[in-house]
Design a protein around this motif. Structure first.
Motif, PDB file in Angstrom:
ATOM      1  N   ALA A   1       9.510  -0.154   2.880  1.00 43.90           N
ATOM      2  CA  ALA A   1       8.726  -1.013   1.994  1.00 43.90           C
ATOM      3  C   ALA A   1       9.593  -1.595   0.884  1.00 43.90           C
ATOM      4  O   ALA A   1       9.502  -2.788   0.566  1.00 43.90           O
ATOM      5  CB  ALA A   1       7.557  -0.228   1.410  1.00 43.90           C
ATOM      6  N   LEU A   2      10.428  -0.775   0.282  1.00 46.05           N
ATOM      7  CA  LEU A   2      11.314  -1.259  -0.780  1.00 46.05           C
ATOM      8  C   LEU A   2      12.274  -2.317  -0.249  1.00 46.05           C
ATOM      9  O   LEU A   2      12.494  -3.348  -0.889  1.00 46.05           O
ATOM     10  CB  LEU A   2      12.094  -0.094  -1.391  1.00 46.05           C
ATOM     11  CG  LEU A   2      11.278   0.852  -2.273  1.00 46.05           C
ATOM     12  CD1 LEU A   2      12.062   2.123  -2.550  1.00 46.05           C
ATOM     13  CD2 LEU A   2      10.863   0.171  -3.564  1.00 46.05           C
TER      14      LEU A   2
ATOM     15  N   VAL B   1       0.837  -1.205   0.000  1.00 49.28           N
ATOM     16  CA  VAL B   1       0.000   0.000   0.000  1.00 49.28           C
ATOM     17  C   VAL B   1       0.875   1.259   0.000  1.00 49.28           C
ATOM     18  O   VAL B   1       0.608   2.210  -0.738  1.00 49.28           O
ATOM     19  CB  VAL B   1      -0.974  -0.009   1.199  1.00 49.28           C
ATOM     20  CG1 VAL B   1      -1.682   1.326   1.342  1.00 49.28           C
ATOM     21  CG2 VAL B   1      -1.992  -1.135   1.036  1.00 49.28           C
ATOM     22  N   ALA B   2       1.938   1.268   0.781  1.00 51.60           N
ATOM     23  CA  ALA B   2       2.834   2.430   0.831  1.00 51.60           C
ATOM     24  C   ALA B   2       3.453   2.704  -0.540  1.00 51.60           C
ATOM     25  O   ALA B   2       3.529   3.861  -0.978  1.00 51.60           O
ATOM     26  CB  ALA B   2       3.927   2.215   1.871  1.00 51.60           C
ATOM     27  N   LEU B   3       3.879   1.659  -1.223  1.00 53.81           N
ATOM     28  CA  LEU B   3       4.464   1.853  -2.547  1.00 53.81           C
ATOM     29  C   LEU B   3       3.405   2.257  -3.568  1.00 53.81           C
ATOM     30  O   LEU B   3       3.659   3.103  -4.427  1.00 53.81           O
ATOM     31  CB  LEU B   3       5.203   0.588  -2.987  1.00 53.81           C
ATOM     32  CG  LEU B   3       6.431   0.220  -2.157  1.00 53.81           C
ATOM     33  CD1 LEU B   3       7.089  -1.035  -2.718  1.00 53.81           C
ATOM     34  CD2 LEU B   3       7.418   1.370  -2.085  1.00 53.81           C
ATOM     35  N   TRP B   4       2.229   1.673  -3.470  1.00 50.36           N
ATOM     36  CA  TRP B   4       1.141   2.009  -4.391  1.00 50.36           C
ATOM     37  C   TRP B   4       0.778   3.493  -4.262  1.00 50.36           C
ATOM     38  O   TRP B   4       0.545   4.176  -5.250  1.00 50.36           O
ATOM     39  CB  TRP B   4      -0.065   1.131  -4.117  1.00 50.36           C
ATOM     40  CG  TRP B   4      -1.300   1.477  -4.879  1.00 50.36           C
ATOM     41  CD1 TRP B   4      -2.505   1.847  -4.358  1.00 50.36           C
ATOM     42  CD2 TRP B   4      -1.495   1.491  -6.295  1.00 50.36           C
ATOM     43  NE1 TRP B   4      -3.416   2.084  -5.348  1.00 50.36           N
ATOM     44  CE2 TRP B   4      -2.822   1.870  -6.553  1.00 50.36           C
ATOM     45  CE3 TRP B   4      -0.664   1.222  -7.375  1.00 50.36           C
ATOM     46  CZ2 TRP B   4      -3.335   1.992  -7.843  1.00 50.36           C
ATOM     47  CZ3 TRP B   4      -1.179   1.337  -8.658  1.00 50.36           C
ATOM     48  CH2 TRP B   4      -2.499   1.721  -8.872  1.00 50.36           C
ATOM     49  N   GLN B   5       0.764   4.006  -3.050  1.00 53.58           N
ATOM     50  CA  GLN B   5       0.415   5.411  -2.822  1.00 53.58           C
ATOM     51  C   GLN B   5       1.474   6.358  -3.374  1.00 53.58           C
ATOM     52  O   GLN B   5       1.196   7.533  -3.590  1.00 53.58           O
ATOM     53  CB  GLN B   5       0.213   5.667  -1.329  1.00 53.58           C
ATOM     54  CG  GLN B   5      -1.020   4.986  -0.788  1.00 53.58           C
ATOM     55  CD  GLN B   5      -1.107   5.044   0.729  1.00 53.58           C
ATOM     56  OE1 GLN B   5      -0.120   5.282   1.418  1.00 53.58           O
ATOM     57  NE2 GLN B   5      -2.308   4.800   1.239  1.00 53.58           N
ATOM     58  N   ASN B   6       2.658   5.854  -3.641  1.00 55.80           N
ATOM     59  CA  ASN B   6       3.760   6.664  -4.175  1.00 55.80           C
ATOM     60  C   ASN B   6       4.240   6.149  -5.527  1.00 55.80           C
ATOM     61  O   ASN B   6       5.370   6.410  -5.926  1.00 55.80           O
ATOM     62  CB  ASN B   6       4.928   6.665  -3.186  1.00 55.80           C
ATOM     63  CG  ASN B   6       4.592   7.374  -1.903  1.00 55.80           C
ATOM     64  OD1 ASN B   6       4.643   8.592  -1.843  1.00 55.80           O
ATOM     65  ND2 ASN B   6       4.230   6.629  -0.878  1.00 55.80           N
TER      66      ASN B   6
ATOM     67  N   ASP C   1      13.720  10.839   2.083  1.00 58.30           N
ATOM     68  CA  ASP C   1      12.774  11.623   2.876  1.00 58.30           C
ATOM     69  C   ASP C   1      11.538  10.847   3.319  1.00 58.30           C
ATOM     70  O   ASP C   1      10.743  11.361   4.100  1.00 58.30           O
ATOM     71  CB  ASP C   1      12.308  12.852   2.072  1.00 58.30           C
ATOM     72  CG  ASP C   1      13.459  13.773   1.747  1.00 58.30           C
ATOM     73  OD1 ASP C   1      14.387  13.880   2.581  1.00 58.30           O
ATOM     74  OD2 ASP C   1      13.456  14.384   0.656  1.00 58.30           O
ATOM     75  N   ASN C   2      11.360   9.638   2.816  1.00 64.32           N
ATOM     76  CA  ASN C   2      10.151   8.878   3.129  1.00 64.32           C
ATOM     77  C   ASN C   2      10.559   7.506   3.693  1.00 64.32           C
ATOM     78  O   ASN C   2      10.794   6.552   2.950  1.00 64.32           O
ATOM     79  CB  ASN C   2       9.281   8.724   1.878  1.00 64.32           C
ATOM     80  CG  ASN C   2       7.911   8.174   2.163  1.00 64.32           C
ATOM     81  OD1 ASN C   2       7.752   7.310   3.016  1.00 64.32           O
ATOM     82  ND2 ASN C   2       6.913   8.649   1.425  1.00 64.32           N
TER      83      ASN C   2
ATOM     84  N   LYS D   1       9.637   8.992  -8.510  1.00 66.03           N
ATOM     85  CA  LYS D   1      10.943   8.412  -8.804  1.00 66.03           C
ATOM     86  C   LYS D   1      11.606   8.081  -7.465  1.00 66.03           C
ATOM     87  O   LYS D   1      11.566   8.883  -6.526  1.00 66.03           O
ATOM     88  CB  LYS D   1      11.785   9.409  -9.594  1.00 66.03           C
ATOM     89  CG  LYS D   1      13.077   8.860 -10.120  1.00 66.03           C
ATOM     90  CD  LYS D   1      13.774   9.891 -10.995  1.00 66.03           C
ATOM     91  CE  LYS D   1      15.131   9.388 -11.400  1.00 66.03           C
ATOM     92  NZ  LYS D   1      15.864  10.406 -12.166  1.00 66.03           N
ATOM     93  N   ILE D   2      12.184   6.914  -7.353  1.00 69.97           N
ATOM     94  CA  ILE D   2      12.777   6.466  -6.095  1.00 69.97           C
ATOM     95  C   ILE D   2      13.804   7.473  -5.575  1.00 69.97           C
ATOM     96  O   ILE D   2      13.813   7.798  -4.385  1.00 69.97           O
ATOM     97  CB  ILE D   2      13.374   5.059  -6.240  1.00 69.97           C
ATOM     98  CG1 ILE D   2      12.243   4.042  -6.439  1.00 69.97           C
ATOM     99  CG2 ILE D   2      14.229   4.690  -5.030  1.00 69.97           C
ATOM    100  CD1 ILE D   2      12.682   2.647  -6.772  1.00 69.97           C
ATOM    101  N   ALA D   3      14.633   8.018  -6.449  1.00 64.69           N
ATOM    102  CA  ALA D   3      15.660   8.976  -6.026  1.00 64.69           C
ATOM    103  C   ALA D   3      15.056  10.215  -5.375  1.00 64.69           C
ATOM    104  O   ALA D   3      15.683  10.830  -4.515  1.00 64.69           O
ATOM    105  CB  ALA D   3      16.510   9.390  -7.222  1.00 64.69           C
TER     106      ALA D   3
END
Length: 155
Positions: free
Chosen positions: A31-32, A8-13, A24-25, A17-19
């Motif tokens: 999650a990654l 869910v955390a990744l889906w919301q973002n 900051d998150n 771009k990962i960089a």
């Protein structure tokens, strides 16, 4: 963090771009690291979160239960009149072969499976050129899961 929460955390973002967000998150970073075996920031920093999330799902997702299967009357009549077997489409749908969908729609499907919430959508083209949807609904806990096949114009 549990896998469901990480997804869910990744889906919301997913469009980030990962960089741009990794440092900051903390939730995204956790999650990654949870979902991607051996995650190394430099190897993935140039990617969008959705690319990593889709790769995770393609590697880890298995088939799911269709529940009760239904077919819209127009498609059922068309299939019967033209000798079209719809079972391969149900099989593909249950095995996460979504047909012709965008990456965002595919990820939404995987998130729905992982969280048991929402709906799954597949889009296929019949041999005669007509498009169909298969839709599995996770929305209502009080009723059994339903998967419905229909022409796209009947949706």
């Amino acid at each position: 963090m549990e896998k469901k929460d990480a997804i869910v955390a990744l889906w919301q973002n997913s469009d980030e771009k990962i960089a741009d967000i990794y440092d900051d998150n903390a939730e995204v970073a956790s999650a990654l690291n949870l979902l991607v075996d051996g995650f190394e920031y430099p190897d993935h920093s140039h990617k969008k979160v959705k690319a990593v999330l889709l790769a995770y799902f393609l590697k880890n997702q298995k088939e799911f239960d269709l529940g009760k299967t239904l077919c819209h009357h127009a498609l059922a009549s068309h299939a019967q009149d033209n000798g079209i077997d719809l079972m391969p489409y149900f099989y593909n749908h249950s095995n996460c072969n979504w047909g012709v969908l965008t990456d965002d729609d595919q990820i939404a499907n995987y998130v729905a499976i992982s969280t048991a919430e929402g709906r799954l959508l597949s889009k296929y083209k019949l041999d005669d050129g007509q498009d169909i949807y298969l839709i599995t609904d996770f929305e209502c806990e009080e009723q059994p899961r339903l998967t419905t096949a229909m022409f796209t114009h009947d949706y």
